[in-house]
Design an enzyme around this catalytic site. Structure first.
Site, PDB file in Angstrom:
ATOM      1  CE  LYS A  14      -2.319  -1.026   3.806  1.00 40.88           C
ATOM      2  NZ  LYS A  14      -1.727  -2.325   4.192  1.00 40.88           N
ATOM      3  NE  ARG A  89      -4.595  -1.469  10.055  1.00 43.27           N
ATOM      4  CZ  ARG A  89      -3.489  -0.874   9.576  1.00 43.27           C
ATOM      5  NH1 ARG A  89      -3.507   0.351   9.145  1.00 43.27           N
ATOM      6  NH2 ARG A  89      -2.360  -1.552   9.522  1.00 43.27           N
ATOM      7  NE  ARG A 128       7.238  -2.669   6.191  1.00 38.08           N
ATOM      8  CZ  ARG A 128       5.921  -2.437   6.135  1.00 38.08           C
ATOM      9  NH1 ARG A 128       5.370  -1.974   5.037  1.00 38.08           N
ATOM     10  NH2 ARG A 128       5.151  -2.702   7.172  1.00 38.08           N
ATOM     11  NE  ARG A 134       5.972  -0.383  10.607  1.00 41.02           N
ATOM     12  CZ  ARG A 134       4.837  -0.421   9.927  1.00 41.02           C
ATOM     13  NH1 ARG A 134       4.724   0.187   8.770  1.00 41.02           N
ATOM     14  NH2 ARG A 134       3.799  -1.076  10.420  1.00 41.02           N
ATOM     15  NE  ARG A 146       1.925  -5.158  11.564  1.00 36.76           N
ATOM     16  CZ  ARG A 146       2.997  -4.936  10.804  1.00 36.76           C
ATOM     17  NH1 ARG A 146       4.132  -5.567  11.040  1.00 36.76           N
ATOM     18  NH2 ARG A 146       2.924  -4.084   9.829  1.00 36.76           N
TER      19      ARG A 146
HETATM   20  P1  AMP Z   1       0.540   0.435   9.281  1.00 35.30           P
HETATM   21  O1  AMP Z   1       1.681   1.396   9.166  1.00 35.30           O
HETATM   22  O2  AMP Z   1      -0.631   0.837   8.426  1.00 35.30           O
HETATM   23  O3  AMP Z   1       0.961  -0.998   9.049  1.00 35.30           O
HETATM   24  O4  AMP Z   1       0.031   0.532  10.791  1.00 35.30           O
HETATM   25  C1  AMP Z   1       0.871   0.169  11.878  1.00 35.30           C
HETATM   26  C2  AMP Z   1       0.035  -0.008  13.133  1.00 35.30           C
HETATM   27  O5  AMP Z   1      -0.623   1.239  13.447  1.00 35.30           O
HETATM   28  C3  AMP Z   1      -1.094  -1.036  13.028  1.00 35.30           C
HETATM   29  O6  AMP Z   1      -0.648  -2.353  13.295  1.00 35.30           O
HETATM   30  C4  AMP Z   1      -2.057  -0.515  14.087  1.00 35.30           C
HETATM   31  O7  AMP Z   1      -1.590  -0.837  15.389  1.00 35.30           O
HETATM   32  C5  AMP Z   1      -1.929   0.995  13.934  1.00 35.30           C
HETATM   33  N1  AMP Z   1      -2.897   1.552  12.957  1.00 35.30           N
HETATM   34  C6  AMP Z   1      -2.599   2.156  11.768  1.00 35.30           C
HETATM   35  N2  AMP Z   1      -3.708   2.562  11.140  1.00 35.30           N
HETATM   36  C7  AMP Z   1      -4.745   2.172  11.924  1.00 35.30           C
HETATM   37  C8  AMP Z   1      -6.161   2.298  11.819  1.00 35.30           C
HETATM   38  N3  AMP Z   1      -6.737   2.864  10.753  1.00 35.30           N
HETATM   39  N4  AMP Z   1      -6.910   1.793  12.831  1.00 35.30           N
HETATM   40  C9  AMP Z   1      -6.351   1.229  13.914  1.00 35.30           C
HETATM   41  N5  AMP Z   1      -5.030   1.066  14.072  1.00 35.30           N
HETATM   42  C10 AMP Z   1      -4.221   1.546  13.092  1.00 35.30           C
END
Ligand code: AMP
Length: 191
Positions: A14, A89, A128, A134, A146
């Protein structure tokens, strides 16, 4: 306005494809993951609370991310459109997003999902993790958690947009340029 939701599990690509779409369509990128990581870096109270959940591979509360998105939409009133990356999400995030966009006389144009199997996701995230720094990319159990959150809470968001006739899916495995061309093909259907 062109308002896109780029959808898919962690590691689907993404972020990479968002960069391409921003360049092509001049969109404002709204990644809730990036916004949360910025809060953590800034050491805010919100960031501290979110970090505990993120480090456990769990979603942060809906109202937290909706508040951040509301703020960003207001900050970018003149945008040509938005690309939502990692948001919504849950269906409980998708509904208020529709309401916020309606208030601004706009709406989601299309959701495009990137399909990638679990084995490939794990491989990509571990790769990654070697450079992203991260913590949630560096451990197989956390990655599995996740993906579990995604399957339980996030997958139904696809049905939400499908019911509005706004859902497309493309194969997320292959050359980045080829995947990008397929995403653009789906977006063009809406224009
Ligand atoms: P990402 O960078 O999109 O993989 O997000 C990393 C982490 O941030 C996720 O595993 C969640 O803990 C949190 N997170 C990101 N976006 C959301 C969202 N829209 N709703 C809830 N948690 C989120």
């Amino acid at each position: 306005m062109l308002n896109l939701v780029l959808f898919g599990p962690p590691g689907a690509g993404k972020g990479t494809q968002s960069e391409n779409l921003i360049d092509k369509f001049c969109l404002v990128h709204l990644s809730t993951g990036n916004l949360l990581r910025a809060e953590i870096m800034a050491g805010t109270e919100l960031g501290l609370r979110a970090k505990r959940l993120m480090d456990a591979g769990l979603l942060v509360p809906d109202e937290v991310v909706i508040g951040m998105i509301d703020h960003k939409l207001k900050e970018n009133r003149d945008a040509a459109g938005f690309i939502f990356d990692g948001f919504p999400r849950t269906v409980a995030q998708a509904e208020p997003l529709d309401a916020l966009l309606t208030q601004n006389d706009t709406a989601i144009s299309r959701m495009v999902a990137l399909n990638v199997n679990d084995e490939e996701l794990t491989r990509r995230l571990l790769e990654r993790g070697k450079t992203s720094g991260r913590p949630d990319d560096q451990n197989k159990a956390l990655i599995r958690q996740r993906v579990r959150e995604y399957n339980e809470k996030t997958r139904p968001v696809a049905d939400y947009y499908a019911a509005q006739g706004k859902f497309s899916a493309v194969d997320g495995i292959g050359e980045i340029d080829g995947i990008f061309a397929n995403i653009c093909g789906e977006i063009e259907k809406t224009r």
